[in-house]
Design an enzyme around this catalytic site. Sequence first.
Site, PDB file in Angstrom:
ATOM      1  N   GLN A 225       0.884  -1.665  -0.054  1.00  0.00           N
ATOM      2  CA  GLN A 225      -0.181   0.171  -0.102  1.00  0.00           C
ATOM      3  C   GLN A 225       1.066   1.385  -0.574  1.00  0.00           C
ATOM      4  OE1 GLN A 225      -3.116  -2.185   3.111  1.00  0.00           O
ATOM      5  NE2 GLN A 225      -3.396   0.044   3.323  1.00  0.00           N
ATOM      6  N   ARG A 372      -8.629  -1.066   8.320  1.00  0.00           N
ATOM      7  CA  ARG A 372      -9.222  -0.608   7.654  1.00  0.00           C
ATOM      8  C   ARG A 372      -9.339   0.885   9.010  1.00  0.00           C
ATOM      9  NH1 ARG A 372     -14.652  -1.558   3.918  1.00  0.00           N
ATOM     10  NH2 ARG A 372     -14.994   0.985   3.286  1.00  0.00           N
ATOM     11  N   CYS A 373      -8.761   1.496   9.134  1.00  0.00           N
ATOM     12  CA  CYS A 373      -8.755   2.396  11.074  1.00  0.00           C
ATOM     13  C   CYS A 373      -7.296   3.644  10.101  1.00  0.00           C
ATOM     14  CB  CYS A 373      -8.738   0.930  11.688  1.00  0.00           C
ATOM     15  SG  CYS A 373      -8.060   2.076  13.299  1.00  0.00           S
ATOM     16  N   GLU A 743     -13.419   4.133   6.053  1.00  0.00           N
ATOM     17  CA  GLU A 743     -12.812   3.646   6.638  1.00  0.00           C
ATOM     18  C   GLU A 743     -14.073   3.723   7.999  1.00  0.00           C
ATOM     19  OE1 GLU A 743      -8.816   4.426   7.504  1.00  0.00           O
ATOM     20  OE2 GLU A 743      -9.020   6.143   8.929  1.00  0.00           O
TER      21      GLU A 743
END
Length: 798
Positions: A225, A372-373, A743
């Site tokens: 990522q 996701r945070c 998110e």
Amino acid sequence: MSVSQALDEIKIGGLGASRRRVEDDRFIRGKGNYTDDITLPGMLHLEILRSPLAHARIKSIDTSKAWDIPGVHLVLTGEMMATRNLAWMPTLSYDTQAVLATDKVRFQGQEVACVIADDPYIAKDACEAIDVEYEPLPAIVNPAQAVADGAPVIRDDKENQPDNVIYNWEVGDRAGTDRAFEQADVVSRLQLHYPRSHPSPIECCGSIADFNRATSKLTVYMTTQAPHIIRAAVALVAELPEHMIRIVSPDIGGGFGNKVRVYPGYVCSILASILLERPVKWIEDKSGNLISTGFARDIYLDGELALRKDGKILAVRMHADADHGAFFSDAQPSKFKIGLLHSTFACYDVPVAHLTARGTYSNKAPGGVAYRCSFRVTEAMFFQERMIAAAAADLGMDPAEFRRMNFVTDEQFPHRTPFGFLLDSGQYAKCLDVGLKAVGYEDFRRQQEEARKRGKLLGLGISTMTEPLGAGNSREYDILGIKMFDSAELKVHMTGKAILRTGAKTQGQGHETTWAQIVAHELGLPAEDVIVEEGDTDTAPFGMGTYASRSTPVAGAAVSMVARKIRAKARRLAAHLLEVSEEDVEWELGRFYVRSSPDRGVTIQECAMAAYSNMPDGMEPGLENTAYYDPPNLTWPFAVYLVTVEVDPETGVWDVLNIVAVDDCGVRINPMIVEGQIMGGLTEAYAMANMQFITFDAEGNCVGANYMDYLLPTAWETPGFELHSEVVTPSPHHPIGAKGVGECAAVGGPAAFVNAVIDAIAGTGVRNIDMPLLPDRVWEAITHRHDVSGAPPVRADD
Ligand code: CDP
């Protein structure tokens, strides 16, 4: 005056257009190009031997049988890595992590050796032929054990590490908070455990390293990522020149934070390719991914609210015990040891607060991944919203009213929280009103009362949250000293078609679609005329990558800014073409015109052609530029999630009746993509609350490292959602007023589900059931009228 000739922004796919995702053309045809799709001439395959034990001293490793298997080219052990100073690598949190174990194994699934062979099957067989002699040691599986007297020191490899404590960190005003608690009419307390969870992207991690001795260039295709960060890490750790390293992140099948870190498999494939001078592919299998990479959460939270009896919150006090596993390898801003946990209670007007946090090692795979945070905001918001529900119950107040009376009001923005964040904008009460109306709040409360009389348990859970998205301004945010800005480069060709590259890296979020929409908005070029490329460090400008919903707040802003630079140059070209001074030129979408004579104009495409064919004297030819964007602040979206459930008291099974989501993420670039993000997040929230179970037994065996135990909801289990988008509060500091959103629902959603179940069983006096709310745990709470806490128990015979 003539009528405006501005283009219709929606028609050209600009801001607000629900443009179909351009990347889906290749994905739904099976033409995506994922790491495992890449095959290079002469490529070899790498497989990893993992530890069966959670904690053990390595007495010996015998690789001779593996070397004898035909087709085996190389067997790597920690000892061999150590000769090149690569047995250990630095983590993104200033710790070290074993690449291949040398002295001890510290978690089940840890990488012990690897084999490089002609194909993955030979490599796997050869791994099984490696003989490792272990001397088992007692395992530590939670923070309480980690700090107990006489606990074995897990990181005895480190100097100055006498125990298992990684850090003690605090923020806020301890004395002021103590004073506020002395004034409180009511003190409400809650303790809970946010269990380990795993991002479990459909595509596992993998890399293909290709070192070319003739050119000295190392190319690595990999699932990352953050390609530029990996390039820098490879340069520093492997001591290779950075300009001779090319990291290519092709299509990624979901990241969710799992693909930010550096994993041993990446390092081993790079070293193997350098040693063998052949491309080496490592593709992790599902159990490898589930047992060893990127765990999230695993945090014990204990907090108190000081309350006035009318419901006003006077103070928050909180302690966190975070289990980081064997290595502290969180990817998070250096300054904040426990991420942004201190964003907790940000949407409430809390006068004073204090937070302490302790991080400990355990014999578990490294945790702390921001799944996701934004660096622990999930834990922050979960605790906040569970605590708010508990406090409202303690006060005997309606939970919606209790929230409303404590919200930061519209007039208070920009609002400074007691932990020092500056909230940019919001309309919290309005969002709540929309949500309550949509769910039919009053009616549901009546139905709930009536149902209770008939022995039926209905519940309604609310979660209202804001979160800090867009890390971050370089004053405060860095990873290993590298400031957290981002970038975009735009090249407009002579025919008005363009290529945009950014330092972010999409993993399914749709950047190829939405970034082109920002260009369309700024320049009036149809979105379909702009191709977006990310993930190749040889071509993309430097960026910190995509995680923590930072792409829109940071890279998205850079896209706006670079397009504005292009527009500024195009204006000078327009003035030249129209033979007027620049001050006399006006802009409307897609076209410059003469202020005094609006019919006389030139399109942006005509300006592009002039940049290569008819530029004024002295002007540098071409129409391209780069922008680096250092955001002045984080963006703070707000959301209200409402869930209604029915709980079966006989079995503990609970069914979702309705889910309402009201998300205010500022200006929406692509409303359809935003809705997809919210639905995805709510699905993950439901999974965490309802079914995902990954835990460890007393020996440190990972229970749930397979998809029979760790459940992913399919379309069959996933409830429907009602989404609302009518509240839009632009971010005042973002160039197009957008805030992050990716998110939000995964962060704010879990508390709404848990609050709904606890609300349904309110008559039992149960204050808390820790996630996942499996039927047996809910049944136990109802039947025995007590809280059910901690990781799900694993019986000895399981
Ligand atoms: O960093 P990440 O891409 O995961 O998260 P994000 O910035 O919240 O964006 C997720 C997706 O939603 C991207 O395609 C964004 O461009 C899109 N989005 C949008 O259309 N409007 C917003 N206000 C925020 C995000």
